[in-house]
Design a protein around this motif. Structure first.
Motif, short mmCIF file in Angstrom:
data_model
loop_
_atom_site.label_atom_id
_atom_site.label_comp_id
_atom_site.label_asym_id
_atom_site.label_seq_id
_atom_site.Cartn_x
_atom_site.Cartn_y
_atom_site.Cartn_z
N UNK A 35 0.81 -1.21 0.00
CA UNK A 35 0.00 0.00 0.00
C UNK A 35 0.85 1.26 0.00
N UNK A 36 1.87 1.28 0.83
CA UNK A 36 2.70 2.47 0.93
C UNK A 36 3.55 2.68 -0.31
N UNK A 37 3.89 1.62 -1.02
CA UNK A 37 4.71 1.77 -2.23
C UNK A 37 3.99 2.58 -3.28
N UNK A 38 2.64 2.42 -3.33
CA UNK A 38 1.88 3.17 -4.32
C UNK A 38 1.23 4.43 -3.75
N UNK A 39 1.84 5.00 -2.72
CA UNK A 39 1.23 6.14 -2.02
C UNK A 39 1.19 7.38 -2.92
N UNK A 40 0.10 8.15 -2.77
CA UNK A 40 -0.07 9.39 -3.54
C UNK A 40 0.02 10.59 -2.62
N UNK A 41 0.59 11.66 -3.13
CA UNK A 41 0.79 12.86 -2.32
C UNK A 41 -0.54 13.45 -1.87
N UNK A 42 -1.59 13.28 -2.66
CA UNK A 42 -2.90 13.86 -2.30
C UNK A 42 -3.49 13.21 -1.05
N UNK A 43 -3.00 12.03 -0.69
CA UNK A 43 -3.53 11.34 0.48
C UNK A 43 -2.88 11.81 1.78
N UNK A 44 -1.80 12.58 1.68
CA UNK A 44 -1.01 12.90 2.87
C UNK A 44 -1.80 13.74 3.88
N UNK A 45 -2.48 14.79 3.42
CA UNK A 45 -3.19 15.67 4.35
C UNK A 45 -4.30 14.94 5.10
N UNK A 46 -5.22 14.20 4.44
CA UNK A 46 -6.25 13.48 5.22
C UNK A 46 -5.65 12.44 6.15
#
Length: 609
Positions: A35-46
């Motif tokens: 899951x973390x390997x495909x992490x997107x920057x847009x998910x960081x704030x939530x």
């Protein structure tokens, strides 16, 4: 679970390439890395906002549950830190938060009380490591079948009993009266010792509880327990009230050093032998409770929980807690629901809360020395009351009485014998229920309802029509040695008591999906009984394996076989064209105290059979 392949960043191979340059690295057993390997920057704030919300709830619960387990406050944070990291890597449900939890904490307290010596933090870590070992064994041998031993009614009763035990354990903190013994003994001790009541402690507990409840009602987004405990600690510190009510006292901070708990014990083998039984019981509880929580979370996404992956994730969580000096960890309903509802996108939210726990251990621990025990007890009591699900008991009573009995007996077992023993009681009553269903299967006399010619239980369907002299009988179980006599006894009673006399019996055998040699022998005797009474015998809706056994034993030559109940009834009507249907002509075939009790326990208020 989908299997994905990614490069190993610490080694630097290209995607799908191993040291030999040809074998792909399979990371499907480590969902966190996938899951973390495909992490997107847009998910960081939530994820960060969800992490702060989780931390605000986790810290006071960690302190409270560590105290509930009879351990130092920092132990709760160690448990949270190790469990979050372990489950984030290997757990299968992104929103499940594993860490300190109330029902497991009270079981840990019971287990530690039975272990000689005073080095309880080390023993608690050893217990967590043993639980991790048992969970790994479950993963290897595919032991998800153990979930069947702890049904939802049993868990409902166990949690209710644990809630009462937890509340009783905190009465001394919120009243300042010394208590000991069983929950009833503690309650009686408070009533007898009202002259020694500490009004400061009681007032602190009431105000803290009121603050938590008000914030939970009017400001649900705010961390009510954390705010209430901060205010209570500040008031005690500024007002110099530490001499009027008990406070937490100095709490050690700093990061724990990972180590095996056995290295600190003088006699690790003896301690291990004391803990094997409790560890196995708690492992079963942790797995069952966590998987039920995980299922409820994944169902909201329209997905299924992988029970095998949960074994691995929970084992990693408890191993992480043990290595950091924590106690057994469990999935938390409240914190998991908070994550699911706070907008968290990935399990990075949990890892962010773990980072905040690290900051708490390094910086904030000296600030909690004036935390009043009464306030902490109030938070624990509020949490414990949520374990007592009275609407669930009412629902069980309304829908199925046997499930209500399972829940009630389990709760009484926890209150009477203790929390650990209560788990054994729950498993025992579940096994007894399995035996009861096998020995006393559901049976019914059927009648025709509606234009579709559906045949239903005449007890539940008052408008069901039957034909004089015809009994359509349903036996809802495989026919084998444990229950075959039930079939013969009830059919004999129907033949004896019927008015007018029975001419034909049609056995609806759809639910008889299997039959052993004893069942076949008893069925031969039933046919003999019918022959002596001048009653015909027919079977409808028989399954292929049963038909094969009927042929092998010669029963197919002694009874008539029909594909449908309606066909058997039509054949009877063709032989007796003058008969007219009637409503409820058949007297209830279950008589006596045992029959009435079985009817009460097995029949819902309305049914379709």
């Amino acid at each position: 679970m989908l299997s994905q392949t990614f490069p190993c960043p610490s080694i630097g191979y290209e995607p799908g390439e191993s040291a030999e340059g040809s074998t792909r690295v399979n990371w499907s057993a480590v969902p966190g890395w996938t899951e973390l390997h495909g992490y997107r920057r847009a998910w960081l704030r939530p994820d960060l906002l969800a992490a702060l919300s989780l931390w605000a709830v986790l810290v006071p619960q960690a302190f409270a549950y560590a105290q509930l387990a009879g351990l130092p406050a920092a132990t709760g944070l160690y448990t949270a830190l190790g469990a979050i990291i372990g489950y984030a890597l290997f757990g299968g449900t992104r929103w499940l938060n594993v860490g300190p939890e109330s029902s497991v904490a009270i079981v840990v307290a019971s287990a530690l009380a039975a272990v000689p010596g005073r080095d309880h933090p080390v023993v608690a870590a050893q217990l967590a490591l043993l639980i991790a070992v048992f969970l790994m064994i479950g993963y290897v041998v595919h032991a998800g079948v153990l979930m069947r031993l702890l049904s939802t009614p049993v868990l409902t009763g166990y949690l209710a009993g644990s809630g009462v035990v937890i509340i009783a354990s905190q009465l001394g903190k919120v009243t300042g009266i010394k208590t000991s013994g069983t929950p009833l003994a503690k309650a009686l001790a408070v009533l007898r010792g009202l002259a020694d009541l500490n009004l400061w402690a009681l007032g602190c507990a009431i105000l803290t509880a009121a603050a938590v409840l008000l914030l939970g009602h009017y400001a649900k987004r705010l961390p009510g327990p954390l705010i209430a405990l901060v205010v209570a600690t500040t008031v005690v510190a500024l007002g110099g009230l530490a001499d009027r009510l008990d406070v937490l006292g100095p709490a050690e901070g700093g990061l724990p050093v990972p180590k095996l708990p056995w290295t600190s014990l003088a006699d690790p083998l003896a301690s291990t032998m004391h803990l094997i039984g409790p560890a196995l019981s708690i492992a079963l509880l942790v797995y069952a409770g966590s998987v039920l929580t995980a299922r409820s979370l994944t169902a909201k996404e329209g997905k299924d929980t992988d029970p095998q992956q949960e074994f691995l994730g929970l084992a990693a969580a408890n191993a992480g807690s043990a290595l950091l000096g924590g106690f057994p960890a469990n999935g938390s309903d409240s914190r998991s629901a908070l994550l699911a509802g706070s907008g968290a996108r990935t399990r990075l939210a949990g890892l962010g809360a773990a980072a905040a726990v690290v900051v708490t251990l390094l910086v904030l621990m000296p600030l909690i020395r004036d935390l009043p025990q009464a306030a902490l007890g109030a938070v624990i009591i509020i949490t414990a009351t949520r374990l007592i699900d009275l609407p669930a008991f009412r629902r069980l009573w309304r829908i199925r009485r046997t499930d209500f009995v399972l829940a009630a007996v389990t709760a009484l077992g926890v209150l009477t014998f203790g929390v650990l023993e209560g788990i054994v009681v729950g498993v025992t009553v579940s096994l007894l229920e399995v035996l009861r269903r096998a020995v006393l299967p559901y049976t019914a006399v059927l009648g025709r309802t509606g234009e579709a010619q559906a045949y239903r239980d005449v007890v539940n369907y008052r408008d069901a029509e039957t034909l004089p002299g015809l009994v359509v009988y349903r036996f809802d179980a495989p026919l084998y040695f444990a229950n075959a006599d039930v079939l013969r006894t009830e059919l004999l009673r129907l033949i004896t008591d019927a008015e007018p006399p029975v001419r034909q019996i049609v056995l609806d055998a759809e639910a008889v999906y299997d039959m052993d040699t004893t069942g076949a022998e008893v069925l031969h005797r039933v046919v003999d009984d019918c022959d002596r009474a001048g009653v015909g015998m027919a079977l409808a809706r028989t399954r292929t394996p049963v038909r094969a056994l009927l042929r092998g034993t010669g029963l197919d030559q002694r009874v008539r076989l029909y594909h449908r109940v309606a066909d058997a009834v039509a054949a009877y009507r063709a032989d007796h064209p003058d008969l007219r249907p009637r409503v409820r002509p058949t007297r209830p075939h279950r008589r006596g105290l045992l029959g009435r009790l079985r009817t009460l326990l097995t029949r819902p208020r309305s049914g379709s059979s």
